[in-house]
Enzyme design. Structure first.
Site, PDB file in Angstrom:
ATOM      1  N   ASP A 209       1.661  -5.187  -1.885  1.00 51.35           N
ATOM      2  CA  ASP A 209       1.575  -3.755  -2.566  1.00 51.35           C
ATOM      3  C   ASP A 209       0.739  -2.992  -1.637  1.00 51.35           C
ATOM      4  OD1 ASP A 209       1.899  -1.644  -3.957  1.00 51.35           O
ATOM      5  OD2 ASP A 209       1.370  -2.548  -6.130  1.00 51.35           O
TER       6      ASP A 209
HETATM    7  C1  GLC Z   1       2.137   1.437  -5.148  1.00 53.99           C
HETATM    8  C2  GLC Z   1       2.745   0.790  -6.423  1.00 53.99           C
HETATM    9  C3  GLC Z   1       3.834   0.064  -5.982  1.00 53.99           C
HETATM   10  C4  GLC Z   1       4.739   0.962  -4.971  1.00 53.99           C
HETATM   11  C5  GLC Z   1       4.032   1.180  -3.539  1.00 53.99           C
HETATM   12  C6  GLC Z   1       4.761   2.077  -2.686  1.00 53.99           C
HETATM   13  O1  GLC Z   1       0.761   1.653  -5.187  1.00 53.99           O
HETATM   14  O2  GLC Z   1       1.756  -0.304  -7.081  1.00 53.99           O
HETATM   15  O3  GLC Z   1       4.674  -0.388  -6.959  1.00 53.99           O
HETATM   16  O4  GLC Z   1       5.847   0.243  -4.814  1.00 53.99           O
HETATM   17  O5  GLC Z   1       2.853   1.616  -3.774  1.00 53.99           O
HETATM   18  O6  GLC Z   1       4.937   3.265  -3.250  1.00 53.99           O
END
Ligand code: GLC
Length: 741
Positions: free
Chosen positions: A281
């Site tokens: 993430d």
């Molecule tokens: C975020 C989220 C995730 C997302 C990613 C990209 O912090 O937790 O679900 O896909 O960043 O935007």
């Protein structure tokens, strides 16, 4: 230890290789053989386009130079056929010309904003959800996007957690079916087709159960609950072919999931033989330092790659430190090769080595954005997501004799809030508000007047007076209340999920006018609204429904569509009742669910009824259904022979309607305490007035299996209750079977 791990890793590689295309593998190997260590690590590095950050940016890189020099394998938050083409051209200047993968959070629609996933899940309509993911994929794939960070398949039992809006509610069985539908929708006929995007099952795993509902908080959970409740939707997404997985920002039982070997290597890539790749993430590799699980970037990078995390999203730990960790012998280069191979494989599968620009097609982009079907699909999904919670005196559907409507409330004419959070951020908002939808449908036949009355949270009551005087001159009052889109979503946990006082007060005063009042609640989560639920005759839960919100709401208000949705999360009666969900484990001192009964020395609260406000699976229709004539093909389950359960469903009202019928099972005595009931089947049945049909369910091994103490999936002998319900709390027909093994 290291040697053992390496052996395990080799076995894992060999299973991975089996089911895949040998051609792609040969091509992957031929590229891999040409790559320097730095180029390999470049493939594991994902950076964000600066224009639309979706997390805290870490800085310290020059995006364009990094792309040109092969230091980036993937970008997120860059979109549009033109923009992605320009960026891809830079990648084509790099030594090996390895194309970039463009990823984006296409959570509920791309150019056309669809209802939030939680709303859509209330349709229980798998074909519809597949179609909505398909629409999003078609638009995104024409706009240079190869990969969506969806579906989120986290089970959510705590509405304080802001991200409940992104998933499919609380039930593992329904969540699994929806996960499959969404993956199929995104990936269409398969990767390589120019209208398919890679799906990403996230957030692996158990991200939806943070302590206190606080986003990013720790998750401390038994293995039994992990396997029985939280992992099934991930397994389902995998079985449906999800190309990628994302780990997450939480820790699970003390190990950040990004560095969690048990989840990623042992379960996902080991036991489940996942062949795609895992992305971290946003910043979650680096955040293992803040967790106190890694000493520094170097340590974080080594721990994450060893645990099975293939790509580092905006963490820059792989880019900065992984090469050194390999040189120091801390990370075997085979781990890097495996991660790179998994990523390159997907690039081959997507056809990017043949033509890196095949998804950035401005002409196709404009066609897909303007396809007249988009609106029709969005409207259909939206109206099928609306849950009718209450309809006293059959006030709905409104008749065409209504001449004046007072439309009131902070969300009645708010374009921006209809799209909900986590929509793709376009400069202009296309949403149809409730005001737009009603005026368009009614033309000059009905006078629709609008007053805001108050804001969502601002305590000023200055607008009440004019709203009330307008209401008094109308036949009917429609009030739109709830949350703004900034109140649910990532990092939007709330400790108090009651409807803000000012809005409740407005509704109270409108009710005092004596006119019939209809309340529409727009929100990204279940809210607590007891006064409204108990005193207002009509309540519709309208979530955040996307571009076609207002049209869909008008369809339901006037009966052009008979509501059919049912809740996929339990609605609490009080914040203190959370987490609250229907499939809780049996206790030795169960509470009576009969309202008002004495629950002394029973589980529950002394100051609150045991029942939630609205149970899982609940939702009304403008017609009524009768359940009768339950019959089982056998009462003993033996030799794995499935049992057919059938009953008669009759539409006893005067309108066409759809009923979501639900099959629940309870394992009466097991080696591990089981839920009081668990959903094991459902169907959405369409019936004309007076019509009736036979509904069939099959009870097979999967429906009866549980995880035993050794976490083996088994069926144990004994009695099982078989329940057919209109909701988890409204069981209409019941029987028993006996399992003999
Ligand atoms: C975020 C989220 C995730 C997302 C990613 C990209 O912090 O937790 O679900 O896909 O960043 O935007």
């Amino acid at each position: 230890m290291k040697y053992f791990f390496f052996l395990f890793f080799l076995c894992e590689l060999s299973t991975t290789a089996e089911a895949q295309s040998p051609d792609f593998h040969r091509q992957v190997d031929s590229v891999l053989n040409l790559m320097t260590l730095d180029e390999k690590i470049g493939q594991l590095n994902q950076l964000s386009g600066k224009e639309e950050a979706t997390g805290p940016l870490s800085g310290g890189s020059n995006l364009l130079t990094d792309i040109r020099t092969g230091k980036v394998g993937s970008l997120l938050n860059a979109r549009g056929a033109k923009r992605t083409r320009e960026l891809q051209m830079l990648a084509m200047e790099s030594r090996l010309k390895i194309p970039l993968l463009f990823g984006l959070d296409v959570i509920h629609g791309y150019r056309t904003t669809l209802p939030i996933p939680l709303a859509e899940s209330c349709s229980w309509d798998l074909r519809l959800m597949e179609q909505s993911a398909r629409l999003a994929a078609i638009q995104a794939a024409s706009s240079g996007i190869h990969w969506t960070f969806a579906p989120m398949v986290d089970i959510s039992r705590d509405p304080r957690w802001g991200r409940v809006m992104e998933a499919a509610g609380e039930d593992p069985y329904l969540g699994s079916e929806i996960a499959k539908a969404r993956v199929k929708g995104f990936q269409g006929k398969g990767l390589g087709h120019t209208d398919a995007v890679m799906a990403c099952a996230k957030s692996f795993a158990a991200y939806g159960a943070p302590v206190g509902g606080r986003d990013y908080g720790s998750v401390d959970m038994s293995d039994r609950t992990l396997w029985q409740v939280y992992l099934p939707p991930f397994k389902a997404a995998l079985d449906a072919g999800a190309a990628t997985f994302m780990n997450g920002l939480n820790d699970l039982n003390g190990i950040p999931v990004t560095g969690n070997q048990y989840l990623q290597r042992d379960i996902l890539k080991g036991r489940w033989s996942f062949k795609g790749f895992i992305v971290s993430d946003w910043g979650s590799v680096r955040e293992m330092i803040a967790h106190g699980y890694a000493k520094d970037n170097y340590d974080a990078a080594a721990k994450a790659i060893s645990a099975g995390c293939d790509m580092d999203m905006e963490g820059k730990c792989y880019a900065g430190d992984l090469a050194q960790a390999v040189k120091d012998g801390k990370v075997p280069v085979e781990l890097i090769n495996d991660a790179v191979s998994r990523i390159l494989y997907k690039k081959f599968e997507m056809g990017l080595f043949d033509d890196p620009y095949r998804y950035c097609d401005e002409k196709r982009e404009s066609q897909t954005f303007n396809d007249p079907q988009n609106k029709a699909i969005a409207r259909d999904v939206a109206r099928k997501s609306i849950v009718l919670l209450k309809n006293e005196r059959d006030i709905l559907p409104l008749s065409n004799t209504v001449k004046t409507i007072a439309l009131i409330g902070p969300l009645a004419n708010s374009k921006k809030d209809m799209s909900g959070s986590w929509n793709v951020r376009w400069p202009e908002d296309n949403a149809v508000t409730v005001y737009d939808g009603l005026t368009k449908r009614l033309g000059d036949k009905v006078k629709v007047s609008y007053e805001k009355g108050c804001d969502v949270s601002d305590t000023s009551r200055a607008g009440f007076k004019s709203a009330l005087s307008m209401a008094r001159q109308s036949d009917i009052i429609i009030v739109s209340v709830g949350e703004t889109k900034e109140m649910s979503g990532e990092a939007k946990s709330r400790s108090d999920i009651t409807i803000p006082d000012v809005q409740e007060e407005l509704v109270k005063q409108l009710c005092a006018s004596g006119k019939p009042v209809i309340v529409l609640i727009s929100a990204g989560r279940p809210l607590v609204f007891n006064w409204i639920a108990d005193n207002v005759p009509v309540v519709l839960y309208t979530w955040w429904l996307g571009d076609e919100a207002g049209n869909a709401i008008a369809d339901v208000l006037f009966g052009d569509y008979n509501p059919s949705a049912k809740l996929t999360m339990t609605f609490p009666a009080s914040v203190g009742q959370i987490p609250v969900f229907y499939n809780y484990y049996s206790t030795g001192r169960p509470a009576s669910t009969v309202k008002g009964s004495n629950n002394n020395y029973r589980t529950g609260y002394i100051d609150l009824d045991f029942n939630p406000k609205y149970p899982f699976g609940y939702g009304l229709s403008y017609t009524s259904f009768k359940y009768s004539n339950l019959s089982l093909s056998d009462t003993s389950f033996k030799n794995d022979q499935s049992i057919n359960v059938s009953f008669r469903l009759t539409n006893t009202g005067h309108r066409f309607g759809e009923e979501i019928v639900q099959l629940y099972i309870r394992d009466k005595v097991a080696s591990v305490v089981q839920p009081v009931k668990a959903l094991k089947g459902f169907q959405k049945v369409k019936l004309g007035p007076g019509e009736s049909t036979q509904v069939n369910f099959k009870i097979d091994r999967a429906a009866l299996s549980i995880y035993n103490q050794n976490l083996e999936e088994v069926v144990e002998p004994g009695d099982f209750d078989i329940m057919i319900g209109a909701s988890s709390a409204d069981i209409r027909l019941q029987s028993k079977i006996h399992v003999i093994l």
